[in-house]
Design a protein around this motif. Structure first.
Motif, PDB file in Angstrom:
ATOM      1  N   ILE A 199       0.845  -1.192   0.000  1.00 18.71           N
ATOM      2  CA  ILE A 199       0.000   0.000   0.000  1.00 18.71           C
ATOM      3  C   ILE A 199       0.883   1.246   0.000  1.00 18.71           C
ATOM      4  O   ILE A 199       1.949   1.267   0.604  1.00 18.71           O
ATOM      5  N   THR A 200       0.450   2.273  -0.703  1.00 20.73           N
ATOM      6  CA  THR A 200       1.229   3.503  -0.804  1.00 20.73           C
ATOM      7  C   THR A 200       0.725   4.532   0.202  1.00 20.73           C
ATOM      8  O   THR A 200      -0.383   4.410   0.738  1.00 20.73           O
ATOM      9  N   GLU A 201       1.524   5.560   0.413  1.00 21.31           N
ATOM     10  CA  GLU A 201       1.120   6.628   1.318  1.00 21.31           C
ATOM     11  C   GLU A 201      -0.108   7.358   0.771  1.00 21.31           C
ATOM     12  O   GLU A 201      -0.999   7.737   1.536  1.00 21.31           O
ATOM     13  N   ALA A 202      -0.177   7.537  -0.520  1.00 25.66           N
ATOM     14  CA  ALA A 202      -1.339   8.196  -1.124  1.00 25.66           C
ATOM     15  C   ALA A 202      -2.615   7.389  -0.867  1.00 25.66           C
ATOM     16  O   ALA A 202      -3.665   7.955  -0.558  1.00 25.66           O
TER      17      ALA A 202
ATOM     18  N   PRO B 245       4.986  -2.312  11.631  1.00 23.41           N
ATOM     19  CA  PRO B 245       6.254  -1.678  11.252  1.00 23.41           C
ATOM     20  C   PRO B 245       6.160  -0.154  11.315  1.00 23.41           C
ATOM     21  O   PRO B 245       5.196   0.446  10.841  1.00 23.41           O
ATOM     22  N   ALA B 246       7.158   0.462  11.916  1.00 22.12           N
ATOM     23  CA  ALA B 246       7.166   1.918  12.086  1.00 22.12           C
ATOM     24  C   ALA B 246       7.202   2.651  10.747  1.00 22.12           C
ATOM     25  O   ALA B 246       6.775   3.795  10.661  1.00 22.12           O
ATOM     26  N   ASP B 247       7.693   1.979   9.704  1.00 20.67           N
ATOM     27  CA  ASP B 247       7.785   2.638   8.399  1.00 20.67           C
ATOM     28  C   ASP B 247       6.570   2.358   7.502  1.00 20.67           C
ATOM     29  O   ASP B 247       6.582   2.699   6.324  1.00 20.67           O
ATOM     30  N   HIS B 248       5.516   1.770   8.075  1.00 22.20           N
ATOM     31  CA  HIS B 248       4.300   1.528   7.292  1.00 22.20           C
ATOM     32  C   HIS B 248       3.680   2.875   6.920  1.00 22.20           C
ATOM     33  O   HIS B 248       3.614   3.780   7.748  1.00 22.20           O
ATOM     34  N   PRO B 249       3.229   3.034   5.689  1.00 24.83           N
ATOM     35  CA  PRO B 249       2.668   4.325   5.262  1.00 24.83           C
ATOM     36  C   PRO B 249       1.490   4.800   6.116  1.00 24.83           C
ATOM     37  O   PRO B 249       1.347   5.995   6.357  1.00 24.83           O
ATOM     38  N   MET B 250       0.657   3.881   6.593  1.00 19.45           N
ATOM     39  CA  MET B 250      -0.485   4.315   7.406  1.00 19.45           C
ATOM     40  C   MET B 250      -0.016   4.868   8.740  1.00 19.45           C
ATOM     41  O   MET B 250      -0.593   5.827   9.258  1.00 19.45           O
ATOM     42  N   MET B 251       1.042   4.309   9.296  1.00 17.36           N
ATOM     43  CA  MET B 251       1.567   4.830  10.556  1.00 17.36           C
ATOM     44  C   MET B 251       2.067   6.259  10.351  1.00 17.36           C
ATOM     45  O   MET B 251       1.859   7.124  11.198  1.00 17.36           O
TER      46      MET B 251
END
Length: 89
Positions: free
Chosen positions: A21-24, A58-64
């Motif tokens: 999944i992307t940040e957008a 994960p701390a680098d997940h886009p939703m986080m």
């Protein structure tokens, strides 16, 4: 509906399950989440609880990143320039 007061439609939960999944896409899901909350519910007050709930993700997940960004200050309108801004009053 999941009956979960923090995530009534399960949108945030499902975003963490989507591979690649992307940040957008997360921003779009976040907006849908915020718009689906009942009237009078302060979405910003719910964000720390959501972040705590998904702290094991994960701390680098886009939703986080989107959830953390939601905690930031909402800035007012700023002058962007243009001829009106440069014109004398």
């Amino acid at each position: 509906m999941t009956g979960d007061p923090l995530d009534p439609k399960g949108l945030i939960r499902e975003s963490f399950r989507i591979d690649g999944i992307t940040e957008a896409e997360c921003r779009s899901i976040f907006l849908d989440w915020a718009l689906s909350l009942p009237d009078g519910v302060d979405s910003r007050a719910m964000l720390p609880k959501l972040i705590d709930r998904y702290a094991a993700e994960p701390a680098d997940h886009p939703m986080m990143a989107v959830l953390r960004e939601g905690l930031g200050q909402v800035g007012g309108a700023k002058r962007r320039g243009g001829w009106r801004g440069r014109r004398g009053r």
